[in-house]
Design a protein around this motif. Structure first.
Motif, mmCIF file in Angstrom:
data_model
loop_
_atom_site.group_PDB
_atom_site.id
_atom_site.type_symbol
_atom_site.label_atom_id
_atom_site.label_comp_id
_atom_site.label_asym_id
_atom_site.label_seq_id
_atom_site.Cartn_x
_atom_site.Cartn_y
_atom_site.Cartn_z
ATOM 1 N N LEU A 52 0.841 -1.203 0.000
ATOM 2 C CA LEU A 52 0.000 0.000 0.000
ATOM 3 C C LEU A 52 0.875 1.251 0.000
ATOM 4 C CD1 LEU A 52 -3.008 0.958 0.250
ATOM 5 C CD2 LEU A 52 -2.630 1.093 2.723
ATOM 6 N N ALA A 53 0.533 2.207 -0.872
ATOM 7 C CA ALA A 53 1.305 3.455 -0.945
ATOM 8 C C ALA A 53 1.115 4.264 0.333
ATOM 9 C CB ALA A 53 0.813 4.278 -2.141
ATOM 10 N N PRO A 54 2.144 5.024 0.757
ATOM 11 C CA PRO A 54 1.938 5.959 1.875
ATOM 12 C C PRO A 54 0.756 6.864 1.521
ATOM 13 C CG PRO A 54 4.267 5.827 1.285
ATOM 14 C CD PRO A 54 3.523 5.065 0.230
ATOM 15 N N GLY A 55 -0.106 7.117 2.489
ATOM 16 C CA GLY A 55 -1.312 7.910 2.223
ATOM 17 C C GLY A 55 -2.448 7.079 1.637
ATOM 18 N N GLY A 56 -2.196 5.793 1.348
ATOM 19 C CA GLY A 56 -3.211 4.936 0.726
ATOM 20 C C GLY A 56 -4.196 4.381 1.738
ATOM 21 N N ARG A 57 -5.183 3.652 1.212
ATOM 22 C CA ARG A 57 -6.268 3.149 2.059
ATOM 23 C C ARG A 57 -6.487 1.660 1.790
ATOM 24 N NH1 ARG A 57 -12.370 5.492 2.832
ATOM 25 N NH2 ARG A 57 -11.242 7.253 3.670
ATOM 26 N N LEU A 58 -6.672 0.909 2.864
ATOM 27 C CA LEU A 58 -6.972 -0.521 2.739
ATOM 28 C C LEU A 58 -8.334 -0.787 3.372
ATOM 29 C CD1 LEU A 58 -4.591 -3.526 3.370
ATOM 30 C CD2 LEU A 58 -6.894 -3.525 4.357
ATOM 31 N N VAL A 59 -9.203 -1.450 2.620
ATOM 32 C CA VAL A 59 -10.500 -1.854 3.178
ATOM 33 C C VAL A 59 -10.439 -3.346 3.454
ATOM 34 C CG1 VAL A 59 -12.970 -2.103 2.712
ATOM 35 C CG2 VAL A 59 -11.784 0.010 2.068
ATOM 36 N N TYR A 60 -10.726 -3.685 4.704
ATOM 37 C CA TYR A 60 -10.726 -5.084 5.126
ATOM 38 C C TYR A 60 -12.180 -5.528 5.246
ATOM 39 C CZ TYR A 60 -10.109 -9.135 8.224
ATOM 40 O OH TYR A 60 -10.140 -10.391 8.778
ATOM 41 N N ALA A 61 -12.517 -6.650 4.624
ATOM 42 C CA ALA A 61 -13.910 -7.115 4.656
ATOM 43 C C ALA A 61 -13.954 -8.611 4.931
ATOM 44 C CB ALA A 61 -14.574 -6.827 3.310
ATOM 45 N N LEU A 108 -8.649 1.217 6.861
ATOM 46 C CA LEU A 108 -7.343 1.555 7.431
ATOM 47 C C LEU A 108 -6.610 2.487 6.481
ATOM 48 C CD1 LEU A 108 -6.409 -2.128 8.324
ATOM 49 C CD2 LEU A 108 -7.050 -0.342 9.950
ATOM 50 N N SER A 109 -5.959 3.496 7.024
ATOM 51 C CA SER A 109 -5.161 4.353 6.138
ATOM 52 C C SER A 109 -3.701 4.303 6.596
ATOM 53 C CB SER A 109 -5.687 5.784 6.157
ATOM 54 O OG SER A 109 -5.318 6.405 7.357
ATOM 55 N N LYS A 110 -2.814 4.488 5.615
ATOM 56 C CA LYS A 110 -1.372 4.424 5.911
ATOM 57 C C LYS A 110 -0.854 5.871 5.980
ATOM 58 C CE LYS A 110 2.458 1.614 4.276
ATOM 59 N NZ LYS A 110 2.813 0.621 3.259
ATOM 60 N N ASP A 111 -0.079 6.132 7.000
ATOM 61 C CA ASP A 111 0.468 7.487 7.143
ATOM 62 C C ASP A 111 1.265 7.878 5.894
ATOM 63 O OD1 ASP A 111 -0.599 7.542 9.625
ATOM 64 O OD2 ASP A 111 1.299 7.183 10.688
ATOM 65 N N ALA A 112 1.171 9.163 5.528
ATOM 66 C CA ALA A 112 1.979 9.634 4.405
ATOM 67 C C ALA A 112 3.450 9.546 4.837
ATOM 68 C CB ALA A 112 1.607 11.067 4.071
#
Ligand code: SAM
Length: 431
Positions: A360-369, A426-430
């Motif tokens: 996941l890129a910094p600043g990106g978003r992951l959706v867990y389902a 979930l989001s990843k810090d930039a």
């Protein structure tokens, strides 16, 4: 030529005795039946499995001795007969006679009298037969699952058990690239197919009753897909925008991959992975029918072996799970799933989250389902992940659907409503 009761009994015997899956076994036995008997056959398979643990507990005392494994088809014929007596409008004499006749057709004439006696007893005793069952058996759930659901959702457990034993609704996702939802609703009504808006998915329609997909206007041309309302909600959570690179890490059979591409046609690329090559072919079929394009690859998303190092802006992890939120659609799960599977699944989910986080890129978003209702696979999996990754933030989902839990939002299965589903963002810090 077989008959629907025999075919259903044989299908159930393979599931109960040999651990086969309903989806596989259903098709094998169905081909032996004429077209006009297939819907009864399906109803008998699905319905008897939904009621399996309740029938099993109630019918046990009716057998004077245990049957041999090779006679499991006879035992299942009794269950199919009892299911018809208690849960369908099939006239009792037809339900009983056809099962008794079924024993003869299976060349097990010796069982005809026994089947007749047990089913007549069911008819005579009616609901008394179910008196005194344990709460788990009365709800037709295995003991461990009844306990896990009751502990997790003490207030809502009865509603969940009832929903798990109900007929699932038949929902469609209208392809936003083809038509809007109301125009498609009109097209359905013009064909005499009743439907209404789903409560929460802006692209969702719920049919009054199930129909073959071939009778849906424009299905072959990609105007709609069959997808439950709960599953349709994932695209909103991904916060898609033109130019993004998106990974669908567990994509097969492709319901959500296609929903993503329909929701945002200007994405840079969608990569669809699945560890199961055969199931991945179904993603390709769905993409083709809908006229969409994704890069599909067979890969194990719990590792990064497949990854070329290019980051994704969005990742969907629709993780392998217990499927305890969709028991009504996959009723064989209540026979196959074991209590010890849950910890194993949670470990796999954690491994997948860890591996995918790197992509996941910094600043990106992951959706867990997941389509699970068990916190061990949901809020606990996400909580454990957050404790391991200091660059991960949990974004609270504000939505009119589901229940807020510590790390995500839980939809509980509802009779006449959505499947059981869990989402966390979930989001990843930039950097
Ligand atoms: C819940 S289903 C996905 C449903 C799909 N997202 C959809 O909406 O149509 C989970 C999928 O995960 C796949 N899977 C299981 N383990 C995997 C792994 N290690 N890597 C990638 N895919 C995996 C299974 O084959 C299955 O197709």
């Amino acid at each position: 030529m077989s008959c629907p009761r025999i075919a259903a009994a044989q299908c159930l015997a393979a599931i109960v005795g040999d651990g086969q899956s309903l989806s596989r076994q259903l098709t094998i036995n169905e081909t032996k039946l004429p077209e006009n008997q297939r819907s009864l056959y399906r109803e008998l398979c699905y319905g008897t499995l939904r009621q399996y643990w309740r029938l099993d507990a109630a019918l046990k005392p009716c057998f004077s001795r245990p049957l041999k494994k090779r006679d499991l088809d006879i035992k299942m014929l009794v269950y199919v007969g009892a299911y018809q007596l208690f849960h369908t409008r099939v006239p009792h004499h037809a339900a009983i006679n056809s099962c008794v006749e079924g024993a003869r057709k299976l060349n097990k004439k010796w069982a005809a009298g026994m089947i007749n006696a047990i089913l007549r007893r069911c008819q005579r005793e009616g609901d008394e037969l179910f008196e005194g069952l344990s709460p788990a058996a009365a709800s037709s759930h295995p003991q461990w699952l009844h306990q896990a659901i009751s502990r997790a959702w003490p207030e809502a457990a009865d509603q969940i058990f009832t929903a798990n034993n109900s007929h699932p609704p038949f929902c469609l996702r209208v392809n936003a690239q083809h038509s809007d939802r109301d125009a498609y609703l009109d097209a359905l009504r013009a064909e005499g197919i009743g439907a209404s808006h789903c409560a929460f998915s802006a692209r969702g329609l719920r049919l009054d009753q199930a129909v073959p997909v071939s009778s849906l206007p424009g299905f072959a041309e990609g105007s709609v897909s069959v997808q439950d309302e709960a599953a349709q909600l994932c695209t909103d959570l991904l916060d898609l925008a033109p130019g993004q690179r998106v990974l669908d890490a567990c994509a097969a059979p492709g319901g959500k991959t296609c929903a993503i591409l329909e929701a945002e046609p200007a994405l840079d690329e969608v990569v669809a992975l699945d560890v199961d090559g055969q199931r991945l072919e179904r993603v390709e079929d769905n993409l083709e029918r809908l006229g969409l394009r994704a890069s599909c690859a067979v890969a194990d998303a719990s590792t990064t072996d497949w990854w070329d190092g290019r980051h994704f802006d969005r990742i969907l992890l629709d993780a392998p799970c217990s499927a305890t939120g969709v028991l009504r659609r996959n009723p064989d799960i209540r026979l196959h799933r074991r209590a010890e599977d849950i910890a194993e699944l949670a470990a796999l989910q954690g491994k997948m989250l860890d591996a995918l986080w790197q992509c996941l890129a910094p600043g990106g978003r992951l959706v867990y389902a997941t389509c699970s209702v068990l916190p061990a696979e949901n809020t606990s999996s996400v909580g454990a992940f957050l404790a391991r990754h200091s660059d991960a933030r949990h974004i609270e989902i504000k939505a009119p659907w589901g229940l807020n839990v510590e790390f995500g939002r839980q939809i509980l299965p509802q009779t006449d409503g959505a499947d059981g589903f869990f989402y966390a963002v979930l989001s990843k810090d930039a950097a």
